[in-house]
Design a protein around this motif. Sequence first.
Motif, PDB file in Angstrom:
ATOM      1  N   PRO A 154       0.774  -1.255   0.000  1.00 51.89           N
ATOM      2  CA  PRO A 154       0.000   0.000   0.000  1.00 51.89           C
ATOM      3  C   PRO A 154       0.801   1.298   0.000  1.00 51.89           C
ATOM      4  CG  PRO A 154      -0.170  -1.136   2.124  1.00 51.89           C
ATOM      5  CD  PRO A 154       0.521  -2.076   1.199  1.00 51.89           C
TER       6      PRO A 154
ATOM      7  N   VAL B 259      -7.105  -0.073   4.192  1.00 51.50           N
ATOM      8  CA  VAL B 259      -5.815  -0.352   4.816  1.00 51.50           C
ATOM      9  C   VAL B 259      -6.038  -0.581   6.311  1.00 51.50           C
ATOM     10  CG1 VAL B 259      -4.517   0.927   3.079  1.00 51.50           C
ATOM     11  CG2 VAL B 259      -5.276   2.101   5.157  1.00 51.50           C
TER      12      VAL B 259
ATOM     13  N   TYR C 176      -3.237  -5.630   3.088  1.00 53.32           N
ATOM     14  CA  TYR C 176      -4.461  -4.821   2.981  1.00 53.32           C
ATOM     15  C   TYR C 176      -5.561  -5.429   3.848  1.00 53.32           C
ATOM     16  CZ  TYR C 176      -2.686  -2.530  -1.262  1.00 53.32           C
ATOM     17  OH  TYR C 176      -1.954  -1.807  -2.152  1.00 53.32           O
TER      18      TYR C 176
ATOM     19  N   ARG D 275      -9.825   1.009  -1.542  1.00 51.53           N
ATOM     20  CA  ARG D 275      -9.160  -0.053  -0.793  1.00 51.53           C
ATOM     21  C   ARG D 275      -9.312   0.227   0.697  1.00 51.53           C
ATOM     22  NH1 ARG D 275      -2.714   1.493  -1.888  1.00 51.53           N
ATOM     23  NH2 ARG D 275      -2.630   3.221  -0.390  1.00 51.53           N
TER      24      ARG D 275
END
Length: 337
Positions: free
Chosen positions: A27, A272, A207, A270
């Motif tokens: 990431p 995290v 992730y 996404r």
Amino acid sequence: MADRLLSTVPHHHSLPENYIRPESQRPRLAEVISDAHVPAVDLSSPDKSHVIAQIADACRSYGFFQVLNHGVPVELMVKMMVIALEFFRLPPEEKAKHYSDDPARKMRLSTSFNIRKETVHNWRDYLRLHCYPLEDYVPEWPSNPSSFKEVASAYCKEVRQLGFRLLGAISLSLGLEEKYMEEVLGEQEQHMAVNYYPKCPQPQLTYGLPPHTDPNALTILLQDPDVSGLQVLKHGQWIAVHPQPHAFVINIGDQLQALSNGRYKSVWHRAVVNSEKERMSIASFLCPCNCAIISPPEKLISEASPAMYRSYTYEEYYKKFWSRNLDDEHCLEVFRS
């Protein structure tokens, strides 16, 4: 198989190897923009044309926006978040009753994304529920915590109504009749993913969920009020979407990108994770009925702007989506004209 759940382990001291992403897929948290502008729309504004214009701009430029003063009772949002966390704190043997890694199950507790197909896992457990019609599905929902069914049912009803209001506004923003999207999507299914992201010993290597778009029409996300984790892609850079008090994040899904003939973008996003705090999020998905034919309206097609995607049914799309890895190329690419 329930021993795969991350939430059954009180503390994770190291990241298991099958969660570590290859270097090129990590990431890069230091490169995330944390103070970017994030569009927010006040749905209580008396200036409806301004609200429609704001939604149009956000859908075109970002593919997502936050909504404030949306009509869903704040106390219900709080209760839903509390009951969700209580569920993930149940003893392992209680959670094991609901575990399944079969994506076809209408109610299942699972981990990562599609654990049968993945080579690298994601730092997430989740409870996935089908929510419409409620009477068909609620009997199978967890009865522990004792108020789970009551709170989650009330929450699902409110979120569904908000979704229809937003689909109406999105239709108007494209110059279509207010009911256009609602009608073309048919008797919409509704799913909910209650996501739990435990504290992660090495968040820079993995992730909660990798970059992806949502396969449905519209996603209504309730974020953890205290912990950031959602990031969206804008002009090739990841920007953090910090939680706003009592707001929902609205994501444009793949089907609205197709129905708008590409004018509106299905947002790449996404989740995290972090080493300091666990995080919750609750995503509600409005999904076309399986037989809905996804094809842009004539009004949005011209010689200069031909149809970008071939016509298809949502059932066809959904099967294709679940046959892939989450971070493969955009599933819509398969359906290009």
